[in-house]
Design an enzyme around this catalytic site. Structure first.
Site, PDB file in Angstrom:
ATOM      1  N   LYS A  69       0.859  -1.187   0.000  1.00 51.84           N
ATOM      2  CA  LYS A  69       0.000   0.000   0.000  1.00 51.84           C
ATOM      3  C   LYS A  69       0.897   1.240   0.000  1.00 51.84           C
ATOM      4  O   LYS A  69       1.896   1.286   0.720  1.00 51.84           O
ATOM      5  CB  LYS A  69      -0.878  -0.039   1.248  1.00 51.84           C
ATOM      6  N   SER A 144      -9.791   1.251   2.872  1.00 46.67           N
ATOM      7  CA  SER A 144      -8.960   2.076   2.007  1.00 46.67           C
ATOM      8  C   SER A 144      -7.861   1.322   1.270  1.00 46.67           C
ATOM      9  O   SER A 144      -7.310   1.833   0.291  1.00 46.67           O
ATOM     10  CB  SER A 144      -8.316   3.172   2.837  1.00 46.67           C
ATOM     11  N   SER A 168      -9.772  -1.140   7.047  1.00 46.77           N
ATOM     12  CA  SER A 168      -9.196  -0.881   5.726  1.00 46.77           C
ATOM     13  C   SER A 168      -8.433  -2.045   5.103  1.00 46.77           C
ATOM     14  O   SER A 168      -8.047  -1.971   3.940  1.00 46.77           O
ATOM     15  CB  SER A 168      -8.273   0.340   5.775  1.00 46.77           C
TER      16      SER A 168
END
Lengths: 475, 100
Positions: A69, A144, A168
């Site tokens: 990420k 996310s 997330s």
């Protein structure tokens, strides 16, 4: 895969090339990545092959392509948090997880898209465009960490890392039909993870299988002196306990988060949860519904506490030391111009919400009250774990929703985190395991929750669910 | 609970947070923040008088490291990330004589 590379049966280079080909074919449609590091990955793979040829052992993830990420720092490689405000920033250091992946022989192939600063539940808040769900490109991948989930679901990489502040990792794992784990707070070093809400943030793995997730978590776990909240204990042994089953375990389904207690849990999600409970029972566990009353207040408390912490953490983006600067005649005006141009709407919303909740006159009504609710949740979980080894709930109230469906109304979007937030507030581990599909043929995730340091039992139950799961979604 | 958040409140927190809003943004954010804070009103149902606050999931104690010199970041590499630098220092526009 790692075994084949370590033994010399397969070259790391061929593994990496194969995955880069899959990326080249489908990435334009999915947009899982902010950057694909093809040359760097080939170079690293060749280096792994050279070490194998020299008789060295490159480690448990030898030659395995991984994606990160894009809120984890990588030395010499831009780290954007999918925000304009970090435009052009190249970190001068690696996050601890990046060092551990490299030491285990993993090959970084790219950095994945996210909701700006990890604030969102659909990866639609990125400054660089939306990521699409590989199983249905009209749907969101969740968020996310949507890019990391989509990258695994699309076969771009077998493993990736995300961060989980309120769901997330687990929510996008559920929506993309992959395994996603939020470890115990402090189990994985946060050094080099760009801070959103520091008392809630935790890095964790995505994988296609429970055993791959266990292996990756073992690699990234363990004490790190560079993170003052890192737990000074040896990482739990997970891969060797996976086949131990759940015989004799007591498992409670959280009534408040499983349908009858909470409006908004879709019928198909409730049905899969019931089947998952039956599968655990068939494997020898005792499963019953139980009340953890304060979990219903988790959402309200979270959307005060997380923005409050964020408003403080994001004060550092001032155009002085790194990232974007929008010029103005005075420093004060420069700060305002830079932050106004650099942050997207969701980030601004949360900064203002947090600033308000912490401001004189409102502190007790919002922030103080939410901290007390956090105590209630911790106490309710403690009571529940006196009676049960593990708890169970859906991961997400629904399967993947359509792109654009919830962007106009932030509160509707926030409600998608209702089942995942309580574990963050308590600092407990929990994970999402794919368990069949909904009426729309999109994946459903079941959430297994455990007390702090309860990862071994959690993974054992996850392995049972994986083995018993109905067919997943076809990509 | 407390009164609903007003456009004036939002303008004030925006200023505190060093954000500048257009009139349209001010209106939209006021509605959205009010919605979110209304949802938090469900906490009013709880009796929290005797509950202690939790700020963090771990019982944190201060952590000290051994006083040994380790590797540190390279000064030039750190400064290279800044928008403007002079004589090994971060350079900013004038601070005094601000327009507001």
């Amino acid at each position: 895969m790692a075994e084949a590379v370590r033994s010399g049966a397969r070259s790391a280079r061929s593994v990496v090339d194969e995955h880069l080909d899959v990326i080249a074919a489908r990435e334009p449609e999915i947009h899982a990545f902010n950057v694909v590091l093809a040359d760097e990955a080939r170079f690293a793979a060749d280096e792994i092959d050279r070490r194998v040829a020299a008789g060295e052992d490159p480690g448990p993830l030898a030659g395995v392509p991984v994606a990160l990420k894009d809120n984890m720092c990588t030395r010499g490689i831009p780290t954007t948090c999918s925000s304009r405000i970090l435009e052009g920033w190249i970190p001068p250091y690696d996050a601890t997880v990046v060092e551990r992946l490299a030491a285990a022989g993993a090959v970084l192939v790219g950095k994945t898209n996210l909701d700006e600063f990890a604030m969102g539940s659909s990866t639609e808040n990125s400054a660089f465009g939306v990521t699409r769900n590989p199983l249905d490109t009209t749907k969101v991948p969740g968020g996310s960490s949507g890019g990391s989930a989509a990258a695994v679901a699309a076969g771009f990489v077998p493993l990736s890392l995300g961060s989980d502040t309120g769901g997330s990792i687990r929510q996008p794992a559920a929506l993309c039909g992959v395994v996603g784990v939020k470890p115990t707070y402090g189990a994985v070093s946060r050094y080099g993870l760009v801070a959103f809400a520091s008392s809630l943030d935790q890095i964790g793995p995505f994988a296609r299988t429970v055993s791959d997730a266990a292996l990756l978590l073992e690699v990234i776990s363990g004490h790190d002196p560079l993170d003052s909240t890192s737990i000074p204990a040896a990482p739990a042994d997970l891969t060797s306990v996976l086949d131990r089953g759940v015989e004799g375990m007591r498992i409670g389904i959280i009534e408040e988060l499983s349908g009858d207690g909470l409006e908004g849990i879709a019928g198909d999600v409730q049905a899969r949860l019931g089947e998952a409970a039956a599968a655990l029972e068939a494997a020898g566990a005792t499963v019953e519904t139980t009340s953890v009353p304060s979990t219903v207040y988790g959402l309200s408390a979270y959307y005060v506490l997380a923005p409050a912490e964020a408003s403080s953490n994001l004060a550092r983006y001032d155009g002085v030391r790194f990232g974007l600067r929008v010029d103005a005649p005075t420093s004060g005006d420069m700060h305002t111009a830079t932050r106004t141009a650099g942050f997207g709407d969701e980030v601004k919303r949360r900064i203002m919400l947090g600033t308000y909740a912490l401001s004189a006159g409102y502190y007790d009504a919002y922030y103080g009250k939410s901290q007390k609710v956090r105590t209630l949740i911790v106490e309710d979980f403690a009571r529940a774990y006196g009676r049960y080894d593990l708890l169970l709930s859906p991961t997400s109230p629904t399967t993947a929703f359509s792109i654009g469906e919830k962007t106009a109304d932030p509160m509707t979007m926030y409600l998608t985190d209702v089942c995942t937030i309580p574990s963050n507030l308590a600092g407990h581990p929990s994970m999402s395991v794919p368990f069949g599909v909904g009426d729309d043929s999109m994946p459903v995730g079941v959430q297994v929750l455990a007390p702090a340091m309860g990862e071994p039992a959690m993974f054992r139950a996850a392995a049972v669910l994986e083995a018993a799961a109905p067919p997943g979604a076809a990509s | 609970m407390t009164e609903r958040i007003t456009p004036r409140d939002v303008a004030h927190v925006a200023e505190l947070a060093r954000l500048s809003l257009t009139d349209d943004e001010l209106e939209a954010f006021t509605v959205q923040l009010a919605d979110i804070l209304d949802h938090a009103a469900d906490l009013d149902a709880l009796d929290l008088a005797d509950v202690a606050p939790t700020a963090h999931p771990l019982s944190l104690v201060n952590v000290f490291r051994a006083d040994v010199i380790g590797p540190t970041s390279d000064r030039d590499e750190v400064l290279a990330a800044a928008p403007e630098v002079e004589d090994a220092q971060f350079k900013v526009p004038p601070v005094l004589g601000e327009s507001r």
